[in-house]
Design a protein around this motif. Structure first.
Motif, short mmCIF file in Angstrom:
data_model
loop_
_atom_site.label_atom_id
_atom_site.label_comp_id
_atom_site.label_asym_id
_atom_site.label_seq_id
_atom_site.Cartn_x
_atom_site.Cartn_y
_atom_site.Cartn_z
N GLU C 104 18.69 -0.16 -55.23
CA GLU C 104 19.30 -1.14 -54.33
C GLU C 104 18.48 -1.31 -53.07
O GLU C 104 18.15 -2.42 -52.66
N ILE C 105 18.12 -0.17 -52.48
CA ILE C 105 17.42 -0.24 -51.20
C ILE C 105 16.03 -0.85 -51.38
O ILE C 105 15.62 -1.74 -50.64
N GLN C 106 15.35 -0.37 -52.39
CA GLN C 106 13.97 -0.83 -52.54
C GLN C 106 13.87 -2.27 -53.02
O GLN C 106 12.83 -2.90 -52.89
N ALA C 107 14.96 -2.80 -53.58
CA ALA C 107 14.91 -4.20 -53.99
C ALA C 107 14.93 -5.11 -52.79
O ALA C 107 14.52 -6.27 -52.85
N HIS C 108 15.43 -4.60 -51.69
CA HIS C 108 15.58 -5.49 -50.54
C HIS C 108 14.74 -5.10 -49.34
O HIS C 108 14.50 -5.92 -48.47
N GLU C 109 14.35 -3.86 -49.28
CA GLU C 109 13.57 -3.45 -48.12
C GLU C 109 12.39 -2.63 -48.57
O GLU C 109 12.51 -1.81 -49.48
N SER C 110 11.27 -2.83 -47.92
CA SER C 110 10.12 -2.02 -48.33
C SER C 110 10.01 -0.85 -47.37
O SER C 110 9.42 -0.96 -46.30
N ILE C 111 10.65 0.22 -47.76
CA ILE C 111 10.53 1.46 -46.98
C ILE C 111 10.14 2.56 -47.94
O ILE C 111 10.21 2.39 -49.15
N SER C 112 9.74 3.67 -47.38
CA SER C 112 9.26 4.75 -48.24
C SER C 112 10.40 5.34 -49.05
O SER C 112 11.57 5.23 -48.68
N VAL C 113 10.05 5.96 -50.13
CA VAL C 113 11.04 6.58 -50.99
C VAL C 113 11.81 7.66 -50.23
O VAL C 113 13.02 7.80 -50.35
N GLU C 114 11.09 8.39 -49.41
CA GLU C 114 11.74 9.45 -48.63
C GLU C 114 12.82 8.89 -47.73
O GLU C 114 13.93 9.39 -47.63
N GLU C 115 12.45 7.80 -47.07
CA GLU C 115 13.43 7.20 -46.16
C GLU C 115 14.61 6.65 -46.94
O GLU C 115 15.76 6.78 -46.53
N ALA C 116 14.30 6.04 -48.05
CA ALA C 116 15.38 5.49 -48.88
C ALA C 116 16.31 6.62 -49.31
O ALA C 116 17.53 6.48 -49.28
N ARG C 117 15.73 7.74 -49.68
CA ARG C 117 16.54 8.89 -50.11
C ARG C 117 17.46 9.35 -49.00
O ARG C 117 18.62 9.67 -49.23
N SER C 118 16.91 9.40 -47.79
CA SER C 118 17.76 9.93 -46.73
C SER C 118 18.86 8.93 -46.38
O SER C 118 19.98 9.32 -46.06
#
Lengths: 225, 425, 307
Positions: C104-118
């Motif tokens: 969900e997060i990565q489909a809409h925002e380009s942030i690192s996997v680590e950040e998405a995880r947190s």
């Protein structure tokens, strides 16, 4: 269509063969249905050890390559239209059993089936008045498809020389096998026509099956919604 | 137990009596697990339920999903067989009767299921479906008589115009009509007891009232007795004479509906009543919700099953090893991670709980530190839990938290009802 | 944002005009066949292929019905999120919860996997679920928790509008209250707008600022929650309110008949066959939506008599 090696008219043999094939198919598949459907219904409804035993038996038969099994049975019980019919029956019973049983299993848990039990309906009433109509839905399609398959199997048996009595008129398979040796000489009509008939009947029945499916499915969908 | 609280009544008045009913369902467990653990793994769907139903009354069986109320309903009409306990219908013990012996009895007790859309055979016309019970029991032979009886009952339940609807299929009917058809089908046998399992939950609100009205009318006209199973407290209050509140397989409060709603005694009942949304925007209030969710019925909490979530919990309510693990888990997930904690407490997977003990193997040089840390954590726990701890000790390589054995729970008579709660014992 | 929609053939929705202000909770109430679910899907552009939409859905100044699929996809999830009645339709049984969030997060925002995880862990904890369970699969959670996960997923990108279609219908009362509390908190903290679609008038009273009542695809009444509950105008609204069974109910009320077939809706006012006050004008003319009080609209020829 010319004549064969012994002088018999190919055309009339081909036409006669239609009747024979249909006879075999009718006996075989109808009996398979008559046995497989109720047994599948019972097995699915009752469950438990009986179910497990029946499934084991049916799966074993099903696992056998059809033609081989038919050949075995034919070899044991001998030739003749009726006997081939029996051999074919045995092959197809598991198919009807499985399809019916799986339908039964899924319908068995429906509230209206439970309601029937709560009303005090006996097992056979529940099976035939409440479950059967749903289990029967897939049958017409399976029927046409297995008929098509049965034609092929019967022809195959005859081809192998295990089928009908020698010289039964219209034995397509036999004709094919007889005709084999003559192809090299350029006599194509003995083999092509019987072969063509087998193909036509088989394909025709398959289309019938698909057509039936197309008709029944919307009915199913409407019922479900 | 329950008899004493509901006042004097002669046994002849009880249409139905349920005694210590237990219904357990086996759980599919891999063979290896079954060999290792001697404990039989079952779902404790109904774990000791007792009540009686007087002729002509409506008893509500109320609870959330998973509390076992539907199972009770189905077991009473013997769609299921009790694991233990007794069901006595019209003075006769039907707990383990064979299906063939039960068949004649089925005329006198019927069940209405929750989903009207799935309760009717899609291949039968309404007329045939409603009349089928008559055929099943061989009550009426003449086809014309059957038709007449069906038309009569259709009129009675409001399925009109009956001659038109007679030949329709369930797919042509609305939800409310379907439920009426289901009721007609059950009623045509003239039963004495009707178990209604969430009979109106799946209907639109504007239609519910009509069906409830029908239920009441049938009761008045035929002297029916109802067991009304629902999760909707508002409907239960309106309809029922007495109610039994169920939680995780047990009845926690049982008594006259009016007084239970006016003054709920059991903390679970209190929570439930508080939580019902009222259709009045001016009556919004802050609610005190019990924590967490209903635990699984395979390993229900010890002692009082509601104790992990109860707002009035006592130290003697059944605190056990698992509760400590939950507390520790919460602590580890929410507190900032300290290095010491990492070493001392480790991860939650290193702790085990069995019965009233919880602990872990520690290879720390000084287990006393771990003991101290555990005591610190317990100090922040709900006081009832902390007081329930008998000891936290280092025993050899292990540090063990030991809880006291809880007090035994009994159904206690309180005012005009019975409650299963230590607050009243 | 505001929308007007009309759908062809079986007129599931017929000229509905609604507005939601930022931070507001609008409840859409209706029974079977009212068209409320269609409304939810229309707003998100997830109608089935045989639906035709005419009208406008204006969100932040642009009309959603005229946007292309890509833009719509970007908005959906990030700015407008949807939660359904059954969380399992949204949750993939083969993916862990963490995977759901990452997707969900990565489909809409380009942030690192680590950040998405947190962010995922944060979202889960804010819903009262232990972060240790982030690698579990959906089937390992109970119904209530799955719904909470679905809400967390919907909110992780901090949308402006959350559309909730019967979010608590399949849940028990206690869990329902927990979820409603969460939704209310979120409104307060994030100033999120909530379009709550339900048949349960109790939760509408608890949570909503304004209410729209749908009947047979048309808007029967629209107004502030207190007006709708205490001073309803449309006969359908009044009948619906009186049929609700609450702890105070002393008498049962129901509405005669059943909702109409949307393929052949009744002429004029769609409620006329069931309305105790119907006159001939009700059969002939479609009642217009009239503002009887500030912000309080009703579509009834005789609205004045019910004030």
């Amino acid at each position: 269509m010319g004549t064969d090696n012994v002088g018999r008219d190919v055309l009339s043999r081909v036409i006669w063969g239609a009747r024979t094939s249909l006879e075999i198919m009718a006996i075989g598949v109808l009996i398979a249905l008559a046995v497989g459907f109720p047994v599948g219904l019972l097995s699915g409804y009752v469950g438990g050890k009986i179910d497990r035993l029946l499934v084991l038996i049916m799966d074993s038969i099903y696992a056998f390559p059809g033609l081989l099994l038919a050949a075995l049975i034919a070899a044991v019980i001998g030739r003749g239209v009726f006997n081939i019919g029996i051999a074919i029956t045995v092959i197809y019973i598991p198919l009807y059993f499985r399809v019916t049983r799986s339908q039964t299993l899924s319908v068995r848990e429906e509230p209206y089936v439970e309601a029937a039990r709560a009303l005090g309906a006996k097992s056979h009433t529940v099976m035939f008045s409440y479950i059967a109509h749903s289990a029967i839905i897939a049958i017409p399609v399976i029927f046409s498809l297995s008929s098509a398959d049965a034609i092929l199997t019967a022809a195959g048996l005859s081809y192998l020389g295990l089928g009908l009595e020698v010289d039964t008129p219209g034995d397509w398979g036999r004709d094919l096998s007889d005709a084999q040796s003559f192809i090299g000489v350029g006599i194509w009509w003995m083999s092509v026509f019987p072969g063509l008939m087998i193909v036509i009947l088989t394909v025709g029945l398959s289309f019938l099956g698909e057509g039936l499916n197309d008709i029944i499915n919307p009915i199913l969908r409407k019922e479900r919604s | 137990m329950t008899g004493s609280a509901s006042g004097l009544e002669s046994p002849a008045e009880d249409l139905l009596k349920v005694q210590d009913l237990l219904v357990h369902f086996p759980v599919k467990v891999p063979l290896i697990q079954r060999l290792i653990s001697r404990e039989k793994v079952v779902v404790h769907a109904v774990d000791g339920v007792s009540f009686s139903l007087k002729r002509g009354e409506i008893l509500g069986l109320v609870g959330e999903s998973g509390c076992g109320k539907t199972t009770v309903g189905r077991t009473i009409v013997r769609l299921l067989e009790p694991t233990s306990g007794r069901i006595i219908f019209e003075g006769r013990d039907i707990s383990h009767l064979s299906q063939s012996k039960l068949r004649p009895l089925r005329r006198r007790m019927q069940i209405i299921f929750q989903d009207p859309h799935a309760s009717l055979n899609p291949a039968m016309t309404i007329g045939r479906a409603i009349g089928h019970p008559l055929q099943i029991h061989g009550i009426v032979r003449d086809a014309e008589e059957v038709r007449q009886s069906v038309l009569d009952i259709m009129r009675e339940v409001g399925l009109t115009p009956e001659d038109q609807l007679f030949d329709k299929y369930p797919g042509d009917l609305s939800g409310g009509q379907k439920q009426r058809a289901v009721i007609a089908r059950a009623m045509i046998l003239e039963p004495r007891l009707l178990v209604v399992d969430e009979g109106v939950a799946m209907l639109d609100m504007s239609v519910r009232a009509k069906v409830l009205e029908l239920i009441l009318n049938l009761k008045r006209r035929h002297g029916l007795t109802y067991l009304f199973i629902t999760h909707d407290l508002a409907t239960a209050k309106f309809l029922c004479d007495r109610i039994a509140i169920m939680y995780l397989g047990r009845v926690v409060e049982l008594g006259p509906a009016a007084s239970i709603y006016a003054e709920p005694k059991h903390p679970y009942t209190q929570a439930l009543l508080q939580v019902i949304p009222t259709p009045d925007p001016d009556k919004r209030r802050k609610k005190i919700l019990p924590r967490g969710e209903v635990p699984d019925a395979i390993h229900p909490p010890a002692g009082c099953r509601f104790h992990p979530r109860c707002q009035s919990v006592l130290p003697t309510c059944g605190w056990e090893g698992r509760d400590f693990i939950d507390l520790l888990d919460e602590h580890l997930s929410t507190s900032p991670k300290g290095v010491e904690d990492d070493e001392l407490l480790g991860s939650i997977g290193e702790w085990w709980a069995e019965g009233f003990e919880a602990g872990r193997k520690t290879d720390a040089k000084d287990p006393k530190k771990l003991v101290e840390r555990v005591k610190e954590i317990l100090a922040k726990a709900p006081p009832a839990m902390a007081q329930a701890v008998q000891s936290v000790e280092a025993k050899g390589e292990f540090v063990i938290v030991q809880f006291r054995t809880p007090d035994k729970l009994v159904h206690t008579a309180v005012a005009d009802r019975t409650v299963e709660c230590l607050l009243y014992q | 944002m505001h929308y007007k929609t009309r759908r062809g053939e079986a007129h599931a929705l017929d000229e509905i005009s609604l507005e939601i202000a930022q931070g507001e909770t609008l409840g859409v109430v209706g029974e079977t066949g009212s068209g409320k679910s269609t409304l939810a899907k229309a707003v998100l552009g997830v109608l089935p292929p045989n639906a035709t939409v005419s009208g406008q859905i204006i969100y932040h100044g642009s009309d959603l019905t005229h946007l292309n699929d890509d833009t719509l996809r970007r908005i959906r999830g990030k700015e407008i999120a949807l939660i359904f009645q059954d969380p399992m339709t949204r949750l993939n049984p083969l993916m862990t919860i963490e995977d759901h969030f990452l997707e969900e997060i990565q489909a809409h925002e380009s942030i690192s996997v680590e950040e998405a995880r947190s962010r995922a862990r944060e979202a889960l904890v804010s819903m009262g679920i232990h972060e240790s369970r982030i690698r579990n699969y959906p089937h390992e959670f109970s119904g209530g928790m799955r719904q909470r996960i679905m809400i967390a997923l919907a909110l992780v990108l901090k949308p402006f509008l959350l559309v909730a279609d019967e979010p608590t219908t399949s849940l028990d009362v206690i869990v329902e209250s927990q979820i409603l509390e969460i939704l209310q908190d979120l409104r307060r903290v994030y100033k999120m707008s909530l379009l709550l679609i339900t048949h349960n008038l109790g939760i509408v009273a608890e949570v909503c600022d304004r209410v729209a009542v749908l009947y047979a695809g048309k808007l029967a009444e629209l107004g502030p929650v207190r007006d709708i509950f205490h001073r309803p105008i449309h006969p359908y609204t009044r009948a619906l309110l009186s049929s609700v069974i609450s702890l105070e109910t002393k008498e049962l009320h129901s509405i005669e008949g059943s909702p109409p077939d949307l393929l052949i809706p009744p002429s004029g006012c769609r409620f006329h066959p069931r309305c105790p006050y119907a006159q001939s004008i009700c059969k002939e003319n479609v009642p217009p939506l009239v503002e009887y009080r500030p912000g309080h609209f009703a579509a009834c020829h005789f609205g004045d008599t019910f004030l």
